[in-house]
Design an enzyme around this catalytic site. Structure first.
Site, PDB file in Angstrom:
ATOM      1  N   ASP A   1      48.291 -65.671  32.287  1.00  0.00           N
ATOM      2  CA  ASP A   1      49.092 -64.542  31.804  1.00  0.00           C
ATOM      3  C   ASP A   1      49.772 -63.894  33.002  1.00  0.00           C
ATOM      4  OD1 ASP A   1      50.152 -62.170  30.727  1.00  0.00           O
ATOM      5  OD2 ASP A   1      48.519 -61.992  29.278  1.00  0.00           O
TER       6      ASP A   1
ATOM      7  N   ARG B   1      52.247 -61.563  32.804  1.00  0.00           N
ATOM      8  CA  ARG B   1      52.997 -60.380  32.377  1.00  0.00           C
ATOM      9  C   ARG B   1      52.574 -59.117  33.123  1.00  0.00           C
ATOM     10  NH1 ARG B   1      51.852 -60.721  26.096  1.00  0.00           N
ATOM     11  NH2 ARG B   1      49.804 -61.231  26.988  1.00  0.00           N
TER      12      ARG B   1
END
Length: 255
Positions: free
Chosen positions: A144, A146
């Site tokens: 991930d 983000r």
């Protein structure tokens, strides 16, 4: 408005009529990355009926419902069943229009931050047997990648420092808290699993600690179970208090 530095610049506020109802829309530009994001806000159907057109409620009895939705071209636009993103977006817009709050649509988050082309490469590895975590790792990419600093900046700019968060992902609450956003409650954002995405959802639950049941669907591939946000009234939200002392998991998350 908050005294926190936001790192985003907002554009004009406009009306955006949709199949879920009318929202107040505003585009935002991330000063650091140049990414363009969008916020969609609604006062809630009860407030609208009273003639209260304010899209936000801070400092009163009502805490606005907020969804941070990461861009997913395949799910949001093309309706892909490989993930639950498009159906979550529909569910969130319908819920927010009904209850009142804001959806922040975060661009540049495709494939949990790895981009569209790399997401297609990850899909190819998944078709060869990898799960969604293993595929990113085999590509040498973060599970991930983000960042929610811009999302927090948008919320601060909108005056939303206390929210109910519509999410299954514990890292979103943790990241927002680090940026000065108080998450009062966490509201589940689970939509029914499909035969095409049940393994993906089970991986998110088992390896990425998402709050999901990921029950096997009763349908077979190619069938179309009813989408709750499109075809039926939304049930009352099941709201659980945000954990106060939970240690955020170390792996990346989506949803």
């Amino acid at each position: 408005m908050s005294g926190h530095p936001t790192g985003v610049a907002g554009g004009p506020v406009v009306q955006l009529p949709t199949r879920f109802g009318t929202f107040v829309a505003q585009a935002w530009i991330d000063a650091e990355t140049g990414a363009e994001h969008l916020s969609l806000s609604a006062p809630g159907e009860a407030a609208e009926a009273r003639g209260d057109v304010s899209a936000q409620s801070q400092g009163g009895a009502v805490v606005p419902l907020v969804r941070l939705h990461s861009e997913c071209l395949t799910g949001d636009v093309f309706g892909s069943y490989r993930c639950d993103c498009g159906e979550q977006l529909d569910y969130a817009l319908a819920m927010i229009h009904r209850m009142g709050g804001t959806l922040v649509y975060l661009r540049g988050h495709e494939g949990r931050g790895i981009g569209l082309a790399n997401k297609m490469r990850a899909y190819s590895l998944q078709e060869a047997g990898a799960d969604t975590v293993e595929a990113n790792e085999q590509l040498g990419l973060p599970v991930d990648g983000r960042d929610y600093a811009a999302a927090a900046g948008i919320l601060h700019s909108l005056g939303l420092s206390r929210i109910d968060l519509l999410s299954n992902n514990p890292l979103k609450r943790a990241d927002l808290s680090r940026h000065g956003i108080e998450v009062v409650n966490v509201v589940p954002a689970e939509v029914p699993a499909r035969a095409e995405n049940v393994r993906y959802l089970q991986t998110k639950r088992d390896r990425m600690h998402h709050a999901l049941s990921a029950a096997s669907p009763a349908t077979t591939p190619g069938t179309t179970p009813a989408d709750p946000a499109r075809t039926a009234p939304i049930p009352p939200a099941s709201i659980s208090p945000a954990p106060k002392h939970a240690t955020p998991p170390t792996e990346g998350h989506t949803a």
